[in-house]
Design a protein around this motif. Structure first.
Motif, short mmCIF file in Angstrom:
data_model
loop_
_atom_site.label_atom_id
_atom_site.label_comp_id
_atom_site.label_asym_id
_atom_site.label_seq_id
_atom_site.Cartn_x
_atom_site.Cartn_y
_atom_site.Cartn_z
N LEU A 73 4.60 15.74 19.63
CA LEU A 73 5.11 14.37 19.52
C LEU A 73 6.17 14.04 20.56
O LEU A 73 6.55 12.89 20.70
N GLU A 74 6.67 15.05 21.27
CA GLU A 74 7.67 14.80 22.30
C GLU A 74 7.07 14.08 23.50
O GLU A 74 7.79 13.50 24.30
N ILE A 75 5.76 14.15 23.65
CA ILE A 75 5.10 13.45 24.75
C ILE A 75 4.99 11.98 24.35
O ILE A 75 4.32 11.65 23.38
N PRO A 76 5.68 11.08 25.06
CA PRO A 76 5.74 9.67 24.64
C PRO A 76 4.38 9.04 24.38
O PRO A 76 4.21 8.31 23.42
N GLU A 77 3.40 9.33 25.24
CA GLU A 77 2.07 8.73 25.05
C GLU A 77 1.44 9.20 23.75
O GLU A 77 0.78 8.44 23.06
N VAL A 78 1.64 10.47 23.43
CA VAL A 78 1.09 11.01 22.19
C VAL A 78 1.81 10.40 21.00
O VAL A 78 1.18 10.00 20.02
N ALA A 79 3.14 10.31 21.08
CA ALA A 79 3.91 9.73 19.98
C ALA A 79 3.48 8.30 19.70
O ALA A 79 3.32 7.91 18.54
N LEU A 80 3.27 7.51 20.74
CA LEU A 80 2.85 6.12 20.55
C LEU A 80 1.46 6.06 19.93
O LEU A 80 1.22 5.26 19.02
N ALA A 81 0.55 6.91 20.39
CA ALA A 81 -0.81 6.94 19.82
C ALA A 81 -0.75 7.35 18.35
O ALA A 81 -1.45 6.77 17.51
N VAL A 82 0.09 8.33 18.02
CA VAL A 82 0.24 8.77 16.63
C VAL A 82 0.80 7.63 15.79
O VAL A 82 0.33 7.36 14.68
N ALA A 83 1.82 6.96 16.29
CA ALA A 83 2.43 5.85 15.55
C ALA A 83 1.42 4.74 15.30
O ALA A 83 1.36 4.18 14.20
N ASN A 84 0.62 4.41 16.29
CA ASN A 84 -0.39 3.36 16.12
C ASN A 84 -1.44 3.77 15.09
O ASN A 84 -1.88 2.95 14.28
N LYS A 85 -1.83 5.05 15.11
CA LYS A 85 -2.81 5.54 14.13
C LYS A 85 -2.21 5.49 12.73
O LYS A 85 -2.87 5.08 11.77
N MET A 86 -0.93 5.90 12.60
CA MET A 86 -0.27 5.86 11.30
C MET A 86 -0.23 4.42 10.77
O MET A 86 -0.49 4.18 9.59
N ALA A 87 0.10 3.49 11.64
CA ALA A 87 0.16 2.08 11.24
C ALA A 87 -1.21 1.59 10.79
O ALA A 87 -1.33 0.87 9.79
N SER A 88 -2.27 2.01 11.50
CA SER A 88 -3.62 1.58 11.12
C SER A 88 -4.04 2.17 9.77
O SER A 88 -4.91 1.62 9.10
N LEU A 89 -3.41 3.27 9.38
CA LEU A 89 -3.70 3.88 8.08
C LEU A 89 -2.79 3.34 6.98
O LEU A 89 -2.84 3.81 5.85
N GLY A 90 -1.95 2.36 7.33
CA GLY A 90 -1.07 1.74 6.33
C GLY A 90 0.25 2.46 6.14
O GLY A 90 1.00 2.14 5.23
N LYS A 91 0.57 3.41 6.99
CA LYS A 91 1.82 4.16 6.88
C LYS A 91 2.84 3.55 7.84
O LYS A 91 3.29 4.20 8.78
N ASP A 92 3.17 2.28 7.59
CA ASP A 92 4.03 1.52 8.51
C ASP A 92 5.43 2.10 8.64
O ASP A 92 5.99 2.12 9.74
N HIS A 93 6.01 2.55 7.54
CA HIS A 93 7.37 3.09 7.60
C HIS A 93 7.42 4.32 8.51
O HIS A 93 8.26 4.41 9.40
N SER A 94 6.50 5.25 8.29
CA SER A 94 6.46 6.46 9.12
C SER A 94 6.14 6.12 10.57
O SER A 94 6.71 6.71 11.49
#
Length: 177
Positions: free
Chosen positions: A101-122
């Motif tokens: 997750l330290e790689i900014p591009e990976v972190a952003l992709a993970v955050a977008n995936k989490m948001a699409s799964l309804g995990k907005d807070h995380s």
């Protein structure tokens, strides 16, 4: 018709004590390979892990044992196995997964995936962590005319959050909740 579906962690690489370990197409890491490569104690071989936690991981499909290929584990089960080995090893394995997750591009992709799964807070937490790592914090303290684009974006984001919080407070006050 052949459908090739890969797990979200397929191909991810973690590095533990300078050794790289890659997840298979099902997003699982070979615990037996990790155990052998790192020369962990014989009593801590994945085949010896027979605790309630291991049984729970198997029941949840996070751990798969095979006589021929060894034990394969998802991220969750790999961390649980590491905790069984030792708290120091758990820290190393956890840090290896966090390093992804330290790689900014990976972190952003993970955050977008989490948001699409309804995990907005995380997702918001991951986005803030990524932003904090990239931000020029000295520029935030300078005047608006001398700030970097990231600092200006941060100030706009803060203003938007305050506007939304204020709107929420007004709505709560109006409805009496």
């Amino acid at each position: 018709m052949n459908i090739d579906i890969k797990h979200k962690h397929a191909g991810h690489i973690i590095v533990i004590e300078g050794h790289a370990f890659k997840a298979d197409d099902r997003g699982q890491w070979n615990l037996t390979d990790i155990w052998r490569t790192l020369r962990l104690p014989n009593g801590k071989a994945p085949a010896q892990w027979r605790t309630k936690q291991a049984k729970r991981m198997e029941a949840m499909q996070n751990l798969h044992s095979s006589n021929g290929t060894g034990s394969r584990a998802t991220k969750r089960a790999a961390i649980a196995y590491a905790a069984w080995v030792s708290s120091e090893f758990e820290d190393m394995v956890f840090d290896a997964f966090e390093a992804i997750l330290e790689i900014p591009e990976v972190a952003l992709a993970v955050a977008n995936k989490m948001a699409s799964l309804g995990k907005d807070h995380s997702a918001g937490i991951v986005k803030r962590m990524s932003f904090n790592d990239k931000c020029d914090w000295k520029a935030v303290k300078r005047g608006p005319q001398n700030q970097s684009a990231a600092a200006k974006a941060y100030r706009r984001q803060q203003a938007e959050w305050e506007r939304l919080a204020s709107q929420a407070r007004r709505n709560i006050a109006r409805t009496g909740m």
